[in-house]
Design an enzyme around this catalytic site. Structure first.
Site, PDB file in Angstrom:
ATOM      1  N   HIS A  18       0.824  -1.215   0.000  1.00 54.85           N
ATOM      2  CA  HIS A  18       0.000   0.000   0.000  1.00 54.85           C
ATOM      3  C   HIS A  18       0.857   1.264   0.000  1.00 54.85           C
ATOM      4  O   HIS A  18       0.472   2.263  -0.609  1.00 54.85           O
ATOM      5  CB  HIS A  18      -0.981  -0.024   1.184  1.00 54.85           C
ATOM      6  CG  HIS A  18      -2.001  -1.113   1.055  1.00 54.85           C
ATOM      7  ND1 HIS A  18      -2.707  -1.620   2.107  1.00 54.85           N
ATOM      8  CD2 HIS A  18      -2.422  -1.809  -0.042  1.00 54.85           C
ATOM      9  CE1 HIS A  18      -3.526  -2.586   1.685  1.00 54.85           C
ATOM     10  NE2 HIS A  18      -3.363  -2.712   0.378  1.00 54.85           N
ATOM     11  N   SER A  95      -6.592  -1.747  -0.533  1.00 55.62           N
ATOM     12  CA  SER A  95      -6.107  -0.998  -1.699  1.00 55.62           C
ATOM     13  C   SER A  95      -7.196  -0.186  -2.415  1.00 55.62           C
ATOM     14  O   SER A  95      -6.950   0.967  -2.787  1.00 55.62           O
ATOM     15  CB  SER A  95      -5.411  -1.939  -2.675  1.00 55.62           C
ATOM     16  OG  SER A  95      -6.219  -3.063  -2.976  1.00 55.62           O
ATOM     17  N   GLU A 113     -13.707  -7.770  -7.765  1.00 54.37           N
ATOM     18  CA  GLU A 113     -13.661  -8.763  -6.688  1.00 54.37           C
ATOM     19  C   GLU A 113     -14.530  -9.954  -7.087  1.00 54.37           C
ATOM     20  O   GLU A 113     -15.648  -9.797  -7.557  1.00 54.37           O
ATOM     21  CB  GLU A 113     -14.133  -8.126  -5.368  1.00 54.37           C
ATOM     22  CG  GLU A 113     -14.344  -9.066  -4.216  1.00 54.37           C
ATOM     23  CD  GLU A 113     -13.105  -9.912  -3.841  1.00 54.37           C
ATOM     24  OE1 GLU A 113     -11.992  -9.363  -3.777  1.00 54.37           O
ATOM     25  OE2 GLU A 113     -13.278 -11.134  -3.640  1.00 54.37           O
ATOM     26  N   ASP A 138     -13.978 -11.994 -12.364  1.00 59.90           N
ATOM     27  CA  ASP A 138     -12.609 -12.504 -12.324  1.00 59.90           C
ATOM     28  C   ASP A 138     -11.668 -11.401 -12.832  1.00 59.90           C
ATOM     29  O   ASP A 138     -11.763 -10.973 -13.988  1.00 59.90           O
ATOM     30  CB  ASP A 138     -12.554 -13.743 -13.241  1.00 59.90           C
ATOM     31  CG  ASP A 138     -11.150 -14.313 -13.356  1.00 59.90           C
ATOM     32  OD1 ASP A 138     -10.190 -13.703 -12.844  1.00 59.90           O
ATOM     33  OD2 ASP A 138     -11.024 -15.386 -13.971  1.00 59.90           O
ATOM     34  N   GLY A 139     -10.783 -10.971 -11.955  1.00 61.83           N
ATOM     35  CA  GLY A 139      -9.892  -9.865 -12.293  1.00 61.83           C
ATOM     36  C   GLY A 139      -9.052 -10.127 -13.535  1.00 61.83           C
ATOM     37  O   GLY A 139      -8.809  -9.219 -14.333  1.00 61.83           O
ATOM     38  N   ASP A 159      -3.182  -8.327  -7.132  1.00 61.77           N
ATOM     39  CA  ASP A 159      -2.900  -8.742  -5.752  1.00 61.77           C
ATOM     40  C   ASP A 159      -3.698 -10.007  -5.410  1.00 61.77           C
ATOM     41  O   ASP A 159      -4.613  -9.976  -4.578  1.00 61.77           O
ATOM     42  CB  ASP A 159      -3.293  -7.553  -4.834  1.00 61.77           C
ATOM     43  CG  ASP A 159      -3.003  -7.821  -3.380  1.00 61.77           C
ATOM     44  OD1 ASP A 159      -2.190  -8.711  -3.087  1.00 61.77           O
ATOM     45  OD2 ASP A 159      -3.598  -7.132  -2.531  1.00 61.77           O
TER      46      ASP A 159
HETATM   47  C1  LIG Z   1      -5.040 -10.380  -1.153  1.00 59.51           C
HETATM   48  S1  LIG Z   1      -6.748 -10.071  -1.245  1.00 59.51           S
HETATM   49  C2  LIG Z   1      -6.833  -8.466  -1.897  1.00 59.51           C
HETATM   50  C3  LIG Z   1      -6.443  -7.370  -0.989  1.00 59.51           C
HETATM   51  C4  LIG Z   1      -6.550  -5.996  -1.588  1.00 59.51           C
HETATM   52  N1  LIG Z   1      -5.943  -5.889  -2.908  1.00 59.51           N
HETATM   53  C5  LIG Z   1      -5.876  -5.000  -0.682  1.00 59.51           C
HETATM   54  O1  LIG Z   1      -4.686  -4.684  -0.889  1.00 59.51           O
HETATM   55  O2  LIG Z   1      -6.532  -4.524   0.240  1.00 59.51           O
HETATM   56  C6  LIG Z   1      -7.236 -11.018  -2.642  1.00 59.51           C
HETATM   57  C7  LIG Z   1      -8.702 -10.863  -2.992  1.00 59.51           C
HETATM   58  O3  LIG Z   1      -8.894 -11.423  -4.305  1.00 59.51           O
HETATM   59  C8  LIG Z   1     -10.160 -12.048  -4.349  1.00 59.51           C
HETATM   60  N2  LIG Z   1     -10.106 -12.947  -5.513  1.00 59.51           N
HETATM   61  C9  LIG Z   1      -9.671 -14.237  -5.593  1.00 59.51           C
HETATM   62  N3  LIG Z   1      -9.650 -14.648  -6.880  1.00 59.51           N
HETATM   63  C10 LIG Z   1     -10.056 -13.597  -7.643  1.00 59.51           C
HETATM   64  C11 LIG Z   1     -10.202 -13.370  -9.031  1.00 59.51           C
HETATM   65  N4  LIG Z   1      -9.930 -14.339  -9.930  1.00 59.51           N
HETATM   66  N5  LIG Z   1     -10.617 -12.162  -9.463  1.00 59.51           N
HETATM   67  C12 LIG Z   1     -10.902 -11.171  -8.573  1.00 59.51           C
HETATM   68  N6  LIG Z   1     -10.779 -11.316  -7.235  1.00 59.51           N
HETATM   69  C13 LIG Z   1     -10.348 -12.511  -6.769  1.00 59.51           C
HETATM   70  C14 LIG Z   1     -10.301 -12.682  -2.983  1.00 59.51           C
HETATM   71  O4  LIG Z   1     -11.665 -12.923  -2.674  1.00 59.51           O
HETATM   72  C15 LIG Z   1      -9.671 -11.614  -2.080  1.00 59.51           C
HETATM   73  O5  LIG Z   1     -10.641 -10.713  -1.609  1.00 59.51           O
END
Ligand SMILES: C[S@@+](CC[C@H](N)C(=O)[O-])C[C@H]1O[C@@H](n2cnc3c(N)ncnc32)[C@H](O)[C@@H]1O
Length: 279
Positions: A18, A95, A113, A138-139, A159
């Site tokens: 961050h 983030s 998300e 899906d990101g 992330d």
């Molecule tokens: C490490 S956390 C993210 C933390 C956030 N980026 C932060 O810095 O505050 C990972 C997140 O990705 C989500 N996730 C898992 N697979 C995903 C995907 N294919 N696409 C989008 N989100 C996903 C999970 O549910 C989780 O909330």
């Protein structure tokens, strides 16, 4: 999909990630032109650092908790902590909320998300941030559809939770594919210690894909791996970031804060950090 960031929010890895994100956004804001932030794995946005989940791991206490207790901090840690404090005591912004708080009227944030409950919570957090949009999906799949951004100036944070064995490869592939569509973008790929051996190999792949400006940041807090409880992974000891197109001055900014972070957040002997240009 079992990962819940509520157990880990505000830990040392979040602090490094961050602070880097704040540094990049501040850099982009030096110009008057609009910018976009794309967060491919956004999480729920705000976390309660006194929740049962957070207290179970005490990762926030050993991360952001220690930092907030410092009377002064160097460089970009100061604006980063101002943002964290602005969410109130016992709350830690993820983030997407850190980015949302930093945006100007003409800037834009898209936060993706996958988990339905986390997505619903995130959407609620964006009330009052008209520049921010939450996407349920899906990101990796959504990212190419968002590139190139109309602003032509953007930072993309990737992330993932690293639940899958091939998660680092997927992240690196996503960066390479995104760079083909939008070569000027700034890409930040976060990785945990277990991925360290793969980063060097990936550097070659990035070069082959025509990515000639990249930086690798590794930081090891010297944690002693906790005894392995039944069915649980050992505690994370180190973390890192891969940055494509790091802004001018970014490496110096990180060099100014990493020694301080290593000392304040150290969990054992032998804390270390390294910044390497991947040319
Ligand atoms: C490490 S956390 C993210 C933390 C956030 N980026 C932060 O810095 O505050 C990972 C997140 O990705 C989500 N996730 C898992 N697979 C995903 C995907 N294919 N696409 C989008 N989100 C996903 C999970 O549910 C989780 O909330």
């Amino acid at each position: 999909m079992n990962y819940r960031h509520a157990y880990h929010a505000g830990n040392f890895a979040d602090v490094v990630k961050h602070a880097a994100l704040v540094s990049v956004i501040l850099h982009l804001k030096k110009k008057d032109k609009p910018l976009a932030v794309i967060d491919t794995h956004a999480g729920r946005g705000v976390y309660d650092t006194a929740s049962a989940e957070a207290e179970k791991t005490s990762e926030a206490a050993d991360g952001i908790g220690r930092l907030l207790a410092q009377s002064s901090v160097p460089g970009v840690l100061s604006p980063y902590l101002d943002i964290v404090r602005s969410f109130g005591e016992g709350r830690y912004p993820g983030s997407p909320l850190i980015a949302a708080r930093m945006l100007r009227g003409s800037d834009r944030l898209v936060a993706i998300e996958f988990h339905p409950e986390e997505y619903e919570l995130l959407k609620k957090q964006f009330t009052g941030f008209p520049q921010a949009r939450a996407l349920h999906g899906d990101g990796y799949r959504e990212l190419p559809r968002l590139l190139p951004p109309r602003e032509r100036r953007a930072v993309v944070l990737i992330d993932p939770p690293y639940e899958r064995e091939d998660e680092f490869a997927r992240g690196a592939e996503a960066v390479i594919a995104a760079h083909r569509r939008f070569a000027n973008g700034i890409y930040i790929l976060w990785y945990p210690a277990k991925m360290l051996p793969l980063v060097s190999a990936t550097a070659g792949e990035l070069l082959n894909a025509g990515i000639h400006s990249a930086l690798r940041i590794d930081i090891d807090f010297g944690a002693k791996p906790a005894p392995r409880a039944e069915g649980r992974a050992p505690a994370m000891t180190a973390t890192g970031l891969l940055l494509v197109n790091p802004p001018f001055g970014f490496a110096d900014e990180m060099a100014a804060i990493l020694p301080f972070l290593s000392s304040v957040l150290a969990q054992g002997l032998g804390a270390s950090h390294r910044i390497t240009a991947l040319a």
